[in-house]
Design an enzyme around this catalytic site. Structure first.
Site, short mmCIF file in Angstrom:
data_model
loop_
_atom_site.label_atom_id
_atom_site.label_comp_id
_atom_site.label_asym_id
_atom_site.label_seq_id
_atom_site.Cartn_x
_atom_site.Cartn_y
_atom_site.Cartn_z
CG PHE A 15 -1.71 1.24 1.46
CD1 PHE A 15 -2.74 1.56 0.58
CD2 PHE A 15 -1.46 2.08 2.54
CE1 PHE A 15 -3.51 2.71 0.78
CE2 PHE A 15 -2.22 3.22 2.74
CZ PHE A 15 -3.24 3.54 1.86
NE ARG A 64 -3.65 12.86 16.89
CZ ARG A 64 -2.76 13.23 15.97
NH1 ARG A 64 -3.05 13.14 14.67
NH2 ARG A 64 -1.60 13.75 16.32
CB ALA A 76 3.12 16.36 16.93
CD GLU A 92 2.99 20.55 11.60
OE1 GLU A 92 1.95 20.73 12.25
OE2 GLU A 92 2.99 20.17 10.42
CD GLU A 119 5.28 8.31 14.03
OE1 GLU A 119 4.73 9.41 13.87
OE2 GLU A 119 4.83 7.44 14.79
CD GLU A 140 -8.21 21.03 1.82
OE1 GLU A 140 -8.59 22.15 1.46
OE2 GLU A 140 -8.28 20.02 1.10
CD GLU A 142 -2.98 19.57 10.91
OE1 GLU A 142 -2.31 19.00 11.77
OE2 GLU A 142 -2.58 20.58 10.30
#
Lengths: 181, 181
Positions: A15, A64, A76, A92, A119, A140, A142
């Site tokens: 993916f 989330r 973050a 950020e 990560e 857009e 968030e």
């Protein structure tokens, strides 16, 4: 550094999304046997501990989707391709809180889920904050609510599980150990 | 708790592996617009801070394929279906270190990567350790080296990035704040 190394025999790409890529690697284990490893590739991220002049931490509440609820976190965001972490941290911080910082200092970097993902979060502390008159806006998709939280309030929010992620709990402990002494 | 909730319009299943599942949800954002969220479903995990009678933390070094290197971590492992976290913690402590614990206490739970994964780690402290004569063995694709590390040594390993994951850095800070005072 490479005790028990697993060598890659083949990689199957599963993916390729906007944020993550997923692949399954076939590997040779240290004992010569074969196994598979499911890997989530992530561009990496920054997180910032913004400290106000009153010693509070600026945090953001946001929904989330993986957890199906909103939680309170330190600001973050993901690294864009080729971006230096300190640049991302500045961006950020501005987008999510409207603050700039006269002093930005790297604390350390850490992996969030080394069992299945690459990560890495680069954690910064931001001090000497100032309000930016017309801050850059959020992506857009968030939506965040900003709040300023004392260390004591933050510890209560951890107990209540309204703060519920590793980087923010770690940030609160770091702030307690390094700012209140 | 559900500020800025995103409602799911549809779910596309991408991958179902041994450890993770991947899906893409189409969602309605708080402003009525649509977006997609890439989600990695994980069964959840436990991590244990095993404290020896000398005040050291038992850690394990293992190769982490996503990072392509070995790192030093506190013992941890995935929840099996239906398993209570305290049971998993006892099992993983035995398998990875050969220790049992007379006292096992939950500290807290936290999400590791709330932006893309539902993985939650339940963190325990294990005290009054005893050696198990014939401990249960590791999974056949697990290879770890056990070590006992003082808080000072652990902090040095963080600086050297041989300890490099959020849960272990968090565990070291917790141990420093709660055991050395």
């Amino acid at each position: 550094m490479n005790k028990f190394e697993e060598t890659t025999i083949s990689t199957e790409k599963i993916f390729e999304g906007r944020v993550i890529k997923v692949q399954v690697d076939e590997v040779t284990l240290p004992n010569g046997k074969k196994s598979t490893r499911e890997l989530v590739k992530h561009p990496g991220a920054v997180a910032i501990i913004p400290i106000t002049s009153e010693g509070k931490i600026v945090m953001v509440e946001q929904f989330r989707k993986p957890l199906e609820r909103s939680i309170i976190e330190i600001p973050a965001g993901k690294l864009e391709p080729g971006e230096k972490p300190a640049f991302t941290a500045t961006r950020e911080l501005e987008e999510e809180t409207g603050y700039g910082a006269s002093h930005l200092e790297k604390i350390y970097s850490f992996a969030t889920s080394p069992g299945f993902s690459d990560e890495v979060i680069h954690l910064f502390v931001a001090r000497d904050l100032f309000k930016i008159a017309q801050p850059a806006s959020l992506d857009e998709d968030e939506f965040v609510e900003i709040m300023e939280v004392s260390i004591e309030e933050a510890e209560r929010l951890v107990e209540e599980e309204r703060i519920f992620d590793a980087k923010t709990i770690l940030a609160i402990m770091w702030a307690k150990n390094n700012l209140l002494k």
